[in-house]
Design an enzyme around this catalytic site. Structure first.
Site, short mmCIF file in Angstrom:
data_model
loop_
_atom_site.label_atom_id
_atom_site.label_comp_id
_atom_site.label_asym_id
_atom_site.label_seq_id
_atom_site.Cartn_x
_atom_site.Cartn_y
_atom_site.Cartn_z
N GLY B 73 0.83 -1.22 0.08
CA GLY B 73 0.01 0.16 -0.08
C GLY B 73 0.65 1.52 -0.21
O GLY B 73 0.29 2.30 0.09
N GLN B 74 2.26 1.20 0.03
CA GLN B 74 3.12 2.33 -0.09
C GLN B 74 2.55 3.08 -1.31
O GLN B 74 2.41 2.59 -2.42
CB GLN B 74 4.53 1.56 -0.12
CG GLN B 74 5.70 2.72 -0.42
CD GLN B 74 6.64 1.84 -0.52
OE1 GLN B 74 6.92 0.61 -0.48
NE2 GLN B 74 7.97 2.53 -0.77
N ARG B 75 2.76 4.44 -0.85
CA ARG B 75 2.53 5.27 -1.98
C ARG B 75 3.19 5.15 -3.42
O ARG B 75 2.55 5.22 -4.64
CB ARG B 75 2.89 6.76 -1.49
CG ARG B 75 2.32 8.06 -2.56
CD ARG B 75 2.56 9.12 -1.86
NE ARG B 75 1.96 9.73 -0.80
CZ ARG B 75 0.81 10.22 -0.93
NH1 ARG B 75 0.22 10.37 -1.96
NH2 ARG B 75 0.30 10.50 0.30
#
Lengths: 281, 185
Positions: B73-75
């Site tokens: 889910g990291q940008r």
């Protein structure tokens, strides 16, 4: 029965026979470990599970219990002692590493924040100390603004692995960090670092680092040796990753799995020890 | 329906192999996606590292075979989410209920997802995770913040849960199975 015959004919107990027939290192230590685990004497078996084992006392105990005449076999005590140091060191290492892994990183604890700041100044020495925290964690390859959430299940162990790498092999660590920003094959340095902590923690707990430690450390393997394996694995994985020319960072799990197979195939060879500048004496 | 037709139908129902369901697990970093995945698969959750890339696991439940795709889910990884949309049966969107600062950000990401053509009409389950934390926002507050109540183009549900204690996960997954069972393939 066989043991009894051997004992009668050679005049030596099993542990003596192991110490004289196997070369020092993993083969001997693992054979001693196995023999102790199968021992009918509870006092010997317990050596393998007690956490605060004193190797020297344990060696004396074994010599008394087994009635070994050490004047006739001078090499036995030192050989046995080394095996017991290996065994007790590994046990202590597992509990110490697990304790660090369970200690959650917290921004409210000054010591934790200081270690993180230290990591940053080691890896980015040219940058001003005034740089905002958000920027700092971004430059180290954390996911969001709060690195605490990234240390996650690896706790303080993940941070200490990284700090050791940056402090003791500064040039390699900075090289890896800068290459992790590669436009095509880049990855998040800290996040991958934490995943590699997870990998070697698993290897340690599954006893898969025993051969390496028993073959390369003469006394008790300790946290220091664990950190060095981490540095070795980080750099080796880094090269492995680039050699695989991944399509994108989404290939991480697949490539990590491949690397793990590659690493394990070496770790399971009895006479093996990992070699690199990080593991040289 | 004539009797022979009914028998035929029964025979067909009996011999159908386990149904494959493709589940896409998305949400911001640190929402708890991997913990949910591992809890569903009955694995240990105390040693999880942040997901670089994605994880996939097959979870068997009754006659269902759930292929769960857990994407980081990291940008920097979010632009890759779209590569995993194809053939998705259900979207599970995970929210860290205690991370009130990023409630707006997670809402924006969800809105964008729901506008994707490849996800049009796909049922959505929102897990309002980390309900074990004192600071967790209740599910109705999250539902309001994510604007779920105005959603008319698909079936959806919000389920409060704690991935760590597994509370609420089963209820959520039962909803997923029921929704898939009634949906024409």
């Amino acid at each position: 029965m066989l043991k009894w015959i051997l004992r009668r004919t050679t005049g030596k107990c099993e542990l003596e026979r192991i110490c004289s027939s196997y070369p020092a290192g993993a083969e001997r230590t693992r054979a001693v470990e196995y023999s102790l685990s199968k021992s009918k004497l509870a006092a010997l078996k317990i050596l393998l599970v007690s956490d605060g084992l004193n190797a020297s006392d344990a060696a004396n105990n074994i010599i008394t219990l087994k009635g070994v005449d050490i004047t006739r076999n001078e090499g036995f005590r030192p050989a046995l002692l080394q095996c017991l140091r290996h065994i007790s060191g590994y046990q202590k290492l597992v509990s110490e590493v697990t304790r660090l892994q369970k200690e959650k990183y917290s921004t409210a604890i000054d010591d934790h924040e200081q270690q993180l700041l230290k990591l940053w100044s080691l890896l980015k020495p040219a940058r001003s100390r005034k740089t905002s925290k958000t920027k700092r964690v971004g430059e180290l390859g954390f996911q969001g603004n709060d690195p605490a959430t990234d240390f996650r299940g690896m706790g303080l162990l993940g941070l200490q692995n990284l700090v050791f790498f940056a402090e003791n092999y500064n040039r390699s660590a900075r090289k890896v960090l800068s290459e992790s920003f590669h436009p095509k094959f880049g990855y998040s340095f800290a996040v991958v670092g934490i995943n590699l902590t997870s990998l070697i923690l698993e290897l340690l707990c599954k006893e898969q680092l025993k051969s390496h430690f028993y073959n390369s450390v003469s006394g008790e393997p300790s946290l220091y040796h664990f950190h060095r394996v981490y540095c070795h694995v980080f750099c080796e994985f880094h090269d492995f990753w680039f050699a695989e020319e991944p399509e994108s960072v989404m290939e991480f799990s697949r490539i990590l799995e491949l690397y793990k197979v590659h690493l394990l195939s070496r770790l399971t060879t009895p006479g093996m020890r990992l070699h690199s500048e990080f593991l040289a004496d | 329906m004539p009797l022979s037709g009914l028998l035929d139908l029964l025979r067909r129902l009996k011999s159908t192999p386990p149904h494959e369901i493709r589940v896409l697990l998305l949400g911001l970093d640190n929402a708890g996606k991997t913990t949910i995945l591992k809890t569903l698969a009955g694995e240990e959750v105390s040693k999880i590292a942040p997901t670089q890339g994605f994880n996939i696991k097959s979870v068997k439940q009754d006659k269902w075979n759930l292929n769960v795709w857990d994407i980081g889910g990291q940008r920097g990884i979010r632009p890759y989410w779209k590569n995993y949309f194809e053939n998705t049966d259900v979207l599970i969107y995970v929210v860290d209920s205690a991370d009130r600062i990023r409630l707006e950000e997670t809402g924006l990401e969800l809105t964008e997802l729901l506008e994707e053509d490849k996800l049009a009409g796909i049922p959505v389950l929102v897990f309002a995770n980390k309900q074990d934390l004192l600071s967790a926002a209740p599910a109705d507050e999250i539902s309001e913040s994510l604007n779920l109540n105005v959603m008319r183009d698909r079936t959806w549900r919000i389920q409060p849960c704690s991935a760590l204690s597994s509370e609420g996960l089963e209820d959520g997954m039962n909803w997923v199975l029921k929704t898939c069972a009634t949906k024409p393939k």
